[in-house]
Write a protein that holds these residues in place. Structure first.
Motif, PDB file in Angstrom:
ATOM      1  N   ILE A  10     -18.560 -27.174 -17.465  1.00 14.89           N
ATOM      2  CA  ILE A  10     -19.343 -26.462 -16.450  1.00 14.89           C
ATOM      3  C   ILE A  10     -18.419 -25.885 -15.381  1.00 14.89           C
ATOM      4  CG2 ILE A  10     -21.067 -26.748 -14.616  1.00 14.89           C
ATOM      5  CD1 ILE A  10     -22.434 -28.814 -16.411  1.00 14.89           C
ATOM      6  N   LYS A  11     -17.420 -26.646 -15.001  1.00 16.60           N
ATOM      7  CA  LYS A  11     -16.473 -26.153 -13.993  1.00 16.60           C
ATOM      8  C   LYS A  11     -15.755 -24.907 -14.495  1.00 16.60           C
ATOM      9  CE  LYS A  11     -12.756 -27.534 -10.885  1.00 16.60           C
ATOM     10  NZ  LYS A  11     -11.925 -28.654 -10.385  1.00 16.60           N
ATOM     11  N   GLU A  12     -15.387 -24.886 -15.757  1.00 17.05           N
ATOM     12  CA  GLU A  12     -14.717 -23.713 -16.332  1.00 17.05           C
ATOM     13  C   GLU A  12     -15.672 -22.521 -16.395  1.00 17.05           C
ATOM     14  OE1 GLU A  12     -12.103 -21.028 -18.028  1.00 17.05           O
ATOM     15  OE2 GLU A  12     -11.745 -22.884 -16.916  1.00 17.05           O
ATOM     16  N   ILE A  13     -16.945 -22.773 -16.727  1.00 19.61           N
ATOM     17  CA  ILE A  13     -17.945 -21.696 -16.771  1.00 19.61           C
ATOM     18  C   ILE A  13     -18.049 -21.009 -15.417  1.00 19.61           C
ATOM     19  CG2 ILE A  13     -20.451 -21.263 -16.860  1.00 19.61           C
ATOM     20  CD1 ILE A  13     -20.547 -23.240 -19.229  1.00 19.61           C
ATOM     21  N   ASP A 169     -26.889 -31.628  -9.539  1.00 14.95           N
ATOM     22  CA  ASP A 169     -26.156 -32.824  -9.981  1.00 14.95           C
ATOM     23  C   ASP A 169     -24.894 -32.514 -10.782  1.00 14.95           C
ATOM     24  OD1 ASP A 169     -28.067 -34.400  -8.800  1.00 14.95           O
ATOM     25  OD2 ASP A 169     -29.146 -34.860 -10.665  1.00 14.95           O
ATOM     26  N   HIS A 170     -24.878 -31.389 -11.500  1.00  9.59           N
ATOM     27  CA  HIS A 170     -23.803 -31.171 -12.477  1.00  9.59           C
ATOM     28  C   HIS A 170     -22.867 -30.004 -12.183  1.00  9.59           C
ATOM     29  CE1 HIS A 170     -25.413 -34.265 -15.114  1.00  9.59           C
ATOM     30  NE2 HIS A 170     -26.615 -33.745 -14.947  1.00  9.59           N
ATOM     31  N   ILE A 171     -23.284 -29.078 -11.323  1.00  9.00           N
ATOM     32  CA  ILE A 171     -22.392 -27.963 -10.996  1.00  9.00           C
ATOM     33  C   ILE A 171     -21.521 -28.360  -9.812  1.00  9.00           C
ATOM     34  CG2 ILE A 171     -22.296 -25.573 -10.151  1.00  9.00           C
ATOM     35  CD1 ILE A 171     -24.849 -25.036 -11.745  1.00  9.00           C
ATOM     36  N   PRO A 172     -20.205 -28.195  -9.919  1.00  9.47           N
ATOM     37  CA  PRO A 172     -19.301 -28.595  -8.832  1.00  9.47           C
ATOM     38  C   PRO A 172     -19.703 -28.002  -7.490  1.00  9.47           C
ATOM     39  CG  PRO A 172     -18.039 -28.048 -10.782  1.00  9.47           C
ATOM     40  CD  PRO A 172     -19.463 -27.659 -11.077  1.00  9.47           C
ATOM     41  N   ALA A 173     -19.470 -28.773  -6.436  1.00 11.92           N
ATOM     42  CA  ALA A 173     -19.918 -28.406  -5.094  1.00 11.92           C
ATOM     43  C   ALA A 173     -19.406 -27.043  -4.644  1.00 11.92           C
ATOM     44  CB  ALA A 173     -19.488 -29.482  -4.096  1.00 11.92           C
ATOM     45  N   GLU A 174     -18.179 -26.705  -5.038  1.00 13.41           N
ATOM     46  CA  GLU A 174     -17.602 -25.443  -4.560  1.00 13.41           C
ATOM     47  C   GLU A 174     -18.312 -24.212  -5.122  1.00 13.41           C
ATOM     48  OE1 GLU A 174     -14.515 -26.765  -7.812  1.00 13.41           O
ATOM     49  OE2 GLU A 174     -15.982 -27.703  -6.458  1.00 13.41           O
ATOM     50  N   PHE A 175     -19.135 -24.409  -6.156  1.00 13.01           N
ATOM     51  CA  PHE A 175     -19.863 -23.292  -6.761  1.00 13.01           C
ATOM     52  C   PHE A 175     -21.352 -23.283  -6.397  1.00 13.01           C
ATOM     53  CE2 PHE A 175     -16.489 -24.268 -10.015  1.00 13.01           C
ATOM     54  CZ  PHE A 175     -15.679 -23.191  -9.702  1.00 13.01           C
ATOM     55  N   GLN A 176     -21.809 -24.286  -5.659  1.00  9.39           N
ATOM     56  CA  GLN A 176     -23.240 -24.439  -5.418  1.00  9.39           C
ATOM     57  C   GLN A 176     -23.869 -23.259  -4.671  1.00  9.39           C
ATOM     58  OE1 GLN A 176     -25.673 -26.865  -6.068  1.00  9.39           O
ATOM     59  NE2 GLN A 176     -24.320 -27.936  -7.477  1.00  9.39           N
ATOM     60  N   ARG A 177     -23.172 -22.720  -3.684  1.00  7.27           N
ATOM     61  CA  ARG A 177     -23.791 -21.670  -2.869  1.00  7.27           C
ATOM     62  C   ARG A 177     -24.150 -20.433  -3.692  1.00  7.27           C
ATOM     63  NH1 ARG A 177     -21.173 -18.082   1.963  1.00  7.27           N
ATOM     64  NH2 ARG A 177     -22.863 -16.575   2.008  1.00  7.27           N
ATOM     65  N   HIS A 178     -23.275 -20.041  -4.612  1.00  9.44           N
ATOM     66  CA  HIS A 178     -23.517 -18.819  -5.379  1.00  9.44           C
ATOM     67  C   HIS A 178     -24.045 -19.089  -6.794  1.00  9.44           C
ATOM     68  CE1 HIS A 178     -21.906 -16.342  -2.276  1.00  9.44           C
ATOM     69  NE2 HIS A 178     -20.659 -16.752  -2.409  1.00  9.44           N
ATOM     70  N   ALA A 179     -24.226 -20.354  -7.137  1.00 12.61           N
ATOM     71  CA  ALA A 179     -24.585 -20.715  -8.515  1.00 12.61           C
ATOM     72  C   ALA A 179     -25.826 -19.989  -9.008  1.00 12.61           C
ATOM     73  CB  ALA A 179     -24.784 -22.227  -8.633  1.00 12.61           C
ATOM     74  N   HIS A 180     -26.888 -19.958  -8.188  1.00 14.62           N
ATOM     75  CA  HIS A 180     -28.126 -19.372  -8.706  1.00 14.62           C
ATOM     76  C   HIS A 180     -28.006 -17.863  -8.897  1.00 14.62           C
ATOM     77  CE1 HIS A 180     -29.845 -17.835  -4.844  1.00 14.62           C
ATOM     78  NE2 HIS A 180     -30.723 -17.229  -5.594  1.00 14.62           N
ATOM     79  N   HIS A 181     -27.192 -17.188  -8.076  1.00  9.69           N
ATOM     80  CA  HIS A 181     -27.002 -15.750  -8.287  1.00  9.69           C
ATOM     81  C   HIS A 181     -26.207 -15.468  -9.558  1.00  9.69           C
ATOM     82  CE1 HIS A 181     -28.002 -14.590  -3.932  1.00  9.69           C
ATOM     83  NE2 HIS A 181     -28.899 -14.060  -4.728  1.00  9.69           N
ATOM     84  N   TRP A 182     -25.159 -16.243  -9.788  1.00 12.78           N
ATOM     85  CA  TRP A 182     -24.399 -16.048 -11.034  1.00 12.78           C
ATOM     86  C   TRP A 182     -25.300 -16.249 -12.246  1.00 12.78           C
ATOM     87  CZ3 TRP A 182     -20.384 -19.370  -8.215  1.00 12.78           C
ATOM     88  CH2 TRP A 182     -19.391 -18.554  -7.633  1.00 12.78           C
ATOM     89  N   MET A 183     -26.143 -17.273 -12.207  1.00 14.44           N
ATOM     90  CA  MET A 183     -27.004 -17.570 -13.348  1.00 14.44           C
ATOM     91  C   MET A 183     -28.105 -16.535 -13.519  1.00 14.44           C
ATOM     92  SD  MET A 183     -27.232 -21.737 -13.467  1.00 14.44           S
ATOM     93  CE  MET A 183     -27.552 -22.002 -11.730  1.00 14.44           C
ATOM     94  N   ILE A 184     -28.699 -16.087 -12.406  1.00 15.40           N
ATOM     95  CA  ILE A 184     -29.739 -15.055 -12.494  1.00 15.40           C
ATOM     96  C   ILE A 184     -29.172 -13.778 -13.101  1.00 15.40           C
ATOM     97  CG2 ILE A 184     -31.092 -13.417 -11.117  1.00 15.40           C
ATOM     98  CD1 ILE A 184     -31.763 -15.719  -9.232  1.00 15.40           C
ATOM     99  N   LEU A 185     -28.039 -13.336 -12.586  1.00 11.64           N
ATOM    100  CA  LEU A 185     -27.446 -12.088 -13.072  1.00 11.64           C
ATOM    101  C   LEU A 185     -27.024 -12.213 -14.534  1.00 11.64           C
ATOM    102  CD1 LEU A 185     -25.353 -11.176  -9.906  1.00 11.64           C
ATOM    103  CD2 LEU A 185     -27.451 -10.074 -10.691  1.00 11.64           C
TER     104      LEU A 185
END
Length: 214
Positions: A10-13, A169-185
């Motif tokens: 997940i971190k690599e993704i 729970d599973h996505i590293p903290a440093e990616f949390q803020r933008h995680a949902h935008h990356w996934m939506i796009l």
């Protein structure tokens, strides 16, 4: 539903997502916190493109709760009649504008509970506003994220709350803020529902989806 991917995968993704687009943006047009709340509320069962087309004219004349109330129900309805469920949504826009004026001094609140108290605003809308305007690491799970989370193994879950918790729970903290935008796009343009574009996917070698179209 794929099995939960390991933390390192997940971190690599998300490292790849970040490298490809360091500052992902939502596609709903807005000029302030109020217009963002309205735009997101209007986007339920509608496309961002369709909402933007309707709100350009609306926000040009009503970009605050006061102006929206002055425009009135008929005025709001006229502006958004190209959007699905527009009559009920227009009522909600007027009602939430009134609530913001009466209970929050004309300012959009910055807590999930307060946002969810607004007519027409649910958990997903509240999370989008908290993330996009108040820069909180909230996760707004829509159909694209639900599909991608379960298909890829990044955040599998039987319902949107389970997927939201899996992201947290599973996505590293440093990616949390933008995680949902990356996934939506990614879900909107690459990991499509009927025929995912796996050949164009920058994480296809890491994804747990067994029916890749490569």
């Amino acid at each position: 539903m794929a099995k939960q991917l390991p933390y390192a995968t997940i971190k690599e993704i998300f490292t790849r997502f970040q490298a490809a687009e360091p500052e992902p943006k939502g596609e709903l047009e807005h000029v302030n916190a109020f217009t963002l709340v309205v735009a997101v509320a209007l986007s339920a069962q509608a496309t961002d493109k369709g909402v933007n087309k309707a709100t350009r004219g609306l926000f040009a004349v009503a970009d605050t709760p006061q102006k929206m109330l002055a425009l009135g129900l008929e005025g709001v309805t006229e502006h958004i009649k190209t959007i699905g469920l527009y009559r009920n949504k227009a009522k909600n826009v007027i009602a939430l504008s009134q609530r913001i004026m009466d209970e929050f001094g004309g300012e959009v609140p910055s807590s999930r509970a307060a946002l969810e108290s607004l007519p027409g605003v649910g958990r997903k809308t509240a999370n989008v506003v908290l993330n996009m305007w108040f820069h909180q690491p909230t996760q707004a799970v829509d159909t694209h994220i639900f599909r991608f989370g379960n298909r890829s193994g990044v955040a599998p879950g039987k319902d949107v709350i389970a997927v939201e918790r899996a992201i947290e729970d599973h996505i590293p903290a440093e990616f949390q803020r933008h995680a949902h935008h990356w996934m939506i796009l990614h879900g909107r343009y690459i990991c499509l529902a009927r025929k995912p574009r796996c050949v164009d996917c920058l994480i296809s070698d890491l994804c747990a989806f067994e029916e890749k179209t490569i």
